[in-house]
Design a protein around this motif. Structure first.
Motif, PDB file in Angstrom:
ATOM      1  N   PRO A  25       0.822  -1.218   0.000  1.00  0.00           N
ATOM      2  CA  PRO A  25       0.000   0.000   0.000  1.00  0.00           C
ATOM      3  C   PRO A  25       0.853   1.263   0.000  1.00  0.00           C
ATOM      4  CG  PRO A  25      -0.769  -1.564   1.641  1.00  0.00           C
ATOM      5  CD  PRO A  25       0.549  -2.072   1.147  1.00  0.00           C
ATOM      6  N   THR A  26       0.454   2.232  -0.772  1.00  0.00           N
ATOM      7  CA  THR A  26       1.150   3.511  -0.792  1.00  0.00           C
ATOM      8  C   THR A  26       0.731   4.347   0.406  1.00  0.00           C
ATOM      9  OG1 THR A  26       1.175   3.473  -3.196  1.00  0.00           O
ATOM     10  CG2 THR A  26       1.545   5.604  -2.140  1.00  0.00           C
ATOM     11  N   PRO A  27       1.676   4.884   1.177  1.00  0.00           N
ATOM     12  CA  PRO A  27       1.284   5.752   2.291  1.00  0.00           C
ATOM     13  C   PRO A  27       0.414   6.899   1.804  1.00  0.00           C
ATOM     14  CG  PRO A  27       3.613   5.217   2.402  1.00  0.00           C
ATOM     15  CD  PRO A  27       3.120   4.719   1.081  1.00  0.00           C
ATOM     16  N   ARG A  28      -0.463   7.361   2.655  1.00  0.00           N
ATOM     17  CA  ARG A  28      -1.441   8.353   2.223  1.00  0.00           C
ATOM     18  C   ARG A  28      -0.775   9.640   1.758  1.00  0.00           C
ATOM     19  NH1 ARG A  28      -2.635  12.173   6.217  1.00  0.00           N
ATOM     20  NH2 ARG A  28      -1.917  11.694   8.314  1.00  0.00           N
ATOM     21  N   ALA A  29      -1.459  10.346   0.902  1.00  0.00           N
ATOM     22  CA  ALA A  29      -0.918  11.565   0.309  1.00  0.00           C
ATOM     23  C   ALA A  29      -0.488  12.554   1.376  1.00  0.00           C
ATOM     24  CB  ALA A  29      -1.968  12.196  -0.597  1.00  0.00           C
ATOM     25  N   GLY A  30       0.603  13.257   1.110  1.00  0.00           N
ATOM     26  CA  GLY A  30       1.079  14.268   2.032  1.00  0.00           C
ATOM     27  C   GLY A  30       2.261  13.819   2.856  1.00  0.00           C
ATOM     28  N   ALA A  31       2.557  12.519   2.817  1.00  0.00           N
ATOM     29  CA  ALA A  31       3.711  12.037   3.572  1.00  0.00           C
ATOM     30  C   ALA A  31       4.980  12.532   2.905  1.00  0.00           C
ATOM     31  CB  ALA A  31       3.711  10.512   3.633  1.00  0.00           C
ATOM     32  N   SER A  32       5.869  13.100   3.694  1.00  0.00           N
ATOM     33  CA  SER A  32       7.114  13.629   3.163  1.00  0.00           C
ATOM     34  C   SER A  32       7.937  12.509   2.553  1.00  0.00           C
ATOM     35  CB  SER A  32       7.905  14.301   4.295  1.00  0.00           C
ATOM     36  OG  SER A  32       9.148  14.758   3.839  1.00  0.00           O
ATOM     37  N   ALA A  33       8.538  12.782   1.391  1.00  0.00           N
ATOM     38  CA  ALA A  33       9.355  11.811   0.672  1.00  0.00           C
ATOM     39  C   ALA A  33       8.594  10.520   0.446  1.00  0.00           C
ATOM     40  CB  ALA A  33      10.661  11.538   1.426  1.00  0.00           C
ATOM     41  N   ALA A  34       7.273  10.620   0.263  1.00  0.00           N
ATOM     42  CA  ALA A  34       6.393   9.486  -0.018  1.00  0.00           C
ATOM     43  C   ALA A  34       6.342   8.489   1.128  1.00  0.00           C
ATOM     44  CB  ALA A  34       6.790   8.799  -1.321  1.00  0.00           C
ATOM     45  N   GLY A  35       6.840   8.819   2.277  1.00  0.00           N
ATOM     46  CA  GLY A  35       6.719   7.960   3.446  1.00  0.00           C
ATOM     47  C   GLY A  35       7.749   6.861   3.493  1.00  0.00           C
ATOM     48  N   LEU A  36       8.912   7.141   4.024  1.00  0.00           N
ATOM     49  CA  LEU A  36       9.965   6.134   4.130  1.00  0.00           C
ATOM     50  C   LEU A  36       9.713   5.197   5.302  1.00  0.00           C
ATOM     51  CD1 LEU A  36      13.178   8.260   3.482  1.00  0.00           C
ATOM     52  CD2 LEU A  36      11.802   6.962   1.854  1.00  0.00           C
ATOM     53  N   THR A  37      10.218   3.978   5.162  1.00  0.00           N
ATOM     54  CA  THR A  37      10.123   2.977   6.218  1.00  0.00           C
ATOM     55  C   THR A  37      11.519   2.647   6.724  1.00  0.00           C
ATOM     56  OG1 THR A  37       8.161   2.004   5.209  1.00  0.00           O
ATOM     57  CG2 THR A  37       9.331   0.655   6.805  1.00  0.00           C
ATOM     58  N   VAL A  38      11.693   2.699   8.032  1.00  0.00           N
ATOM     59  CA  VAL A  38      12.933   2.223   8.651  1.00  0.00           C
ATOM     60  C   VAL A  38      12.833   0.699   8.704  1.00  0.00           C
ATOM     61  CG1 VAL A  38      14.386   2.236  10.710  1.00  0.00           C
ATOM     62  CG2 VAL A  38      13.090   4.296  10.075  1.00  0.00           C
ATOM     63  N   ALA A  39      13.752   0.017   8.054  1.00  0.00           N
ATOM     64  CA  ALA A  39      13.755  -1.442   8.024  1.00  0.00           C
ATOM     65  C   ALA A  39      14.958  -1.970   8.794  1.00  0.00           C
ATOM     66  CB  ALA A  39      13.797  -1.946   6.592  1.00  0.00           C
ATOM     67  N   ILE A  40      14.691  -2.890   9.714  1.00  0.00           N
ATOM     68  CA  ILE A  40      15.743  -3.531  10.503  1.00  0.00           C
ATOM     69  C   ILE A  40      15.630  -5.034  10.295  1.00  0.00           C
ATOM     70  CG2 ILE A  40      16.774  -3.830  12.784  1.00  0.00           C
ATOM     71  CD1 ILE A  40      16.747  -0.936  11.994  1.00  0.00           C
ATOM     72  N   ASP A  41      16.725  -5.675   9.933  1.00  0.00           N
ATOM     73  CA  ASP A  41      16.752  -7.119   9.700  1.00  0.00           C
ATOM     74  C   ASP A  41      17.755  -7.743  10.669  1.00  0.00           C
ATOM     75  OD1 ASP A  41      16.528  -9.678   8.602  1.00  0.00           O
ATOM     76  OD2 ASP A  41      17.989  -9.257   7.024  1.00  0.00           O
ATOM     77  N   LEU A  61      14.092 -12.597  -4.582  1.00  0.00           N
ATOM     78  CA  LEU A  61      14.731 -11.404  -4.011  1.00  0.00           C
ATOM     79  C   LEU A  61      16.048 -11.682  -3.305  1.00  0.00           C
ATOM     80  CD1 LEU A  61      11.618  -9.469  -2.670  1.00  0.00           C
ATOM     81  CD2 LEU A  61      12.855  -9.146  -4.813  1.00  0.00           C
ATOM     82  N   GLY A  62      16.370 -12.916  -3.045  1.00  0.00           N
ATOM     83  CA  GLY A  62      17.671 -13.270  -2.495  1.00  0.00           C
ATOM     84  C   GLY A  62      17.993 -12.560  -1.198  1.00  0.00           C
ATOM     85  N   THR A  63      19.219 -12.041  -1.117  1.00  0.00           N
ATOM     86  CA  THR A  63      19.706 -11.448   0.125  1.00  0.00           C
ATOM     87  C   THR A  63      18.979 -10.160   0.502  1.00  0.00           C
ATOM     88  OG1 THR A  63      21.456 -10.291  -1.096  1.00  0.00           O
ATOM     89  CG2 THR A  63      21.999 -12.443  -0.170  1.00  0.00           C
ATOM     90  N   HIS A  64      18.253  -9.567  -0.445  1.00  0.00           N
ATOM     91  CA  HIS A  64      17.536  -8.335  -0.138  1.00  0.00           C
ATOM     92  C   HIS A  64      16.197  -8.584   0.555  1.00  0.00           C
ATOM     93  CE1 HIS A  64      20.455  -6.007  -2.341  1.00  0.00           C
ATOM     94  NE2 HIS A  64      20.232  -6.698  -3.446  1.00  0.00           N
ATOM     95  N   ALA A  65      15.776  -9.841   0.625  1.00  0.00           N
ATOM     96  CA  ALA A  65      14.432 -10.143   1.120  1.00  0.00           C
ATOM     97  C   ALA A  65      14.238  -9.712   2.567  1.00  0.00           C
ATOM     98  CB  ALA A  65      14.139 -11.628   0.975  1.00  0.00           C
ATOM     99  N   GLY A  66      15.290  -9.761   3.391  1.00  0.00           N
ATOM    100  CA  GLY A  66      15.136  -9.420   4.798  1.00  0.00           C
ATOM    101  C   GLY A  66      14.731  -7.969   5.012  1.00  0.00           C
ATOM    102  N   LEU A  67      15.493  -7.046   4.442  1.00  0.00           N
ATOM    103  CA  LEU A  67      15.180  -5.626   4.605  1.00  0.00           C
ATOM    104  C   LEU A  67      13.931  -5.231   3.833  1.00  0.00           C
ATOM    105  CD1 LEU A  67      18.759  -4.059   4.428  1.00  0.00           C
ATOM    106  CD2 LEU A  67      17.219  -4.061   6.400  1.00  0.00           C
ATOM    107  N   ILE A  68      13.811  -5.706   2.598  1.00  0.00           N
ATOM    108  CA  ILE A  68      12.604  -5.409   1.819  1.00  0.00           C
ATOM    109  C   ILE A  68      11.380  -5.956   2.546  1.00  0.00           C
ATOM    110  CG2 ILE A  68      11.388  -5.897  -0.329  1.00  0.00           C
ATOM    111  CD1 ILE A  68      13.595  -3.882  -0.691  1.00  0.00           C
TER     112      ILE A  68
END
Length: 339
Positions: free
Chosen positions: A9-25, A312-319
């Motif tokens: 889902p796309t974060p709702r309109a108005g989120a700065s930089a389209a709404g980034l997610t901090v991902a920790i693996d 997705l290989g090694t990127h699957a954890g953070l993604i």
């Protein structure tokens, strides 16, 4: 028939930089982090080795360093949510983890501790905890091999066997975050004891550890003295035509096929995506799975079931951590971090 979907889902309109997610693996060998954009692009990727420590705070210190690295990015104020993917067992209802491969953490309150660290760096954002199998499932549904499938089973076949479910285009982690843990479905009524306490579990037959152990118990040894005696070595021997190695993978494939068919019959998934170290053996694993699947997926509504490798290989954890957060925290669309 699958239904095309926009699974992330796309974060709702108005989120700065389209709404980034901090991902920790968080895994047994490394702790990684990134800021993930809604299109899957990762920024400020960083990692630390998981400390070989019996002290819980020492391991947490490595997580803190990863968060500190991320907070130095100029995009940090645009973070609107955090996803944490961790080796399990996990209890997402309590925010705790007890990873088999991180002995220092037993019922460790990782969700609260990371939330505190984020807030201390000006990012008082909502966070969610997902097991690594659930995170992989979210990743493959968003950008990988399960994309466009409304109902999917995704699996990690490695030293253990884990997984997760997509049902009606929604990630389905269950009350404690362990729904879809296919590794502990019993497929052999009188099978060997499993580490979980049950018998004949998929993991006790199809994990890399089980494949190698079964082959060695029947006289298989690496062709070269001191050679690879793990599942990867068994796979290489199978590719060379070794009868015991081929039998080990056929046995594993049959167990996986039975569990995949049972899951599809129960909840009508139409695809099974398999990743992890054992899946890297390619057709050595996938050919017996597909061959045996016809014996188990017999009802009309599961006869079209597909089994494919993860992409997705090694990127699957953070993604996956980012995808799980966005799917489970869809209203987290307004950044609250401060510069």
């Amino acid at each position: 028939m699958t239904t095309p979907t926009a699974p992330f889902p796309t974060p709702r309109a108005g989120a700065s930089a389209a709404g980034l997610t901090v991902a920790i693996d968080i895994g047994g060998t490394k702790i990684a982090g990134a800021l993930v954009h809604p299109d899957g692009t990762m920024t400020a990727t960083t990692r630390r080795p998981t400390p070989p420590s019996r002290d819980a705070d020492t391991v947490m210190a490595a997580v803190t360093e990863v968060i500190a690295d991320l907070s130095g990015s100029p995009l940090w104020p645009s973070a609107v949510r955090c996803g944490i993917g961790s080796a399990g067992p996990v209890d997402s209802s309590r925010g705790t983890v007890s990873p088999v491969n991180i002995g220092a953490w037993r019922e460790f309150p990782v969700l609260d501790r990371i939330t505190e660290e984020l807030a201390a760096r000006g990012a008082a954002v909502p966070a969610v905890l997902a097991g690594d199998g659930v995170a992989m499932t979210a990743a493959e549904h968003w950008l990988g091999a399960a994309r466009g499938h409304a109902n999917a089973l995704c699996m990690v076949v490695s030293t253990g066997v884990g997984g997760g479910l997509i049902l009606n285009n929604q990630l389905h982690p269950g009350p404690t975050g362990n729904a879809g843990h296919i590794g502990h479905i019993t497929v052999a009524f009188d099978g060997d004891p499993c580490v979980c306490g049950s018998r004949g579990c998929v993991e006790s037959i199809a994990s890399g550890t089980a494949i190698a152990g079964w082959a060695r118990a029947r006289g298989w040894t690496p062709a070269e003295p001191g050679g690879d005696a793990t599942a990867a070595g068994v796979a290489a021997a199978a590719e060379a035509g070794d009868a015991v190695a081929l039998a080990a993978f056929d046995r594993a494939g049959r167990a996986l096929a039975a569990a995949i068919a049972a899951t599809a019959t129960l909840v009508e998934t139409d695809i099974a995506v398999i990743g992890g170290g054992v899946a890297a053996s390619g057709e050595t694993l996938f050919a017996p799975i597909r061959g045996h699947l016809a014996d188990y997926a017999t009802l009309s509504f599961v006869q079209g079931l597909k089994v494919v490798p993860a992409s997705l290989g090694t990127h699957a954890g953070l993604i996956g951590a980012a995808a799980a957060a966005t799917m489970l925290l869809p209203q987290a669309g307004t950044p609250t971090a401060t510069a």
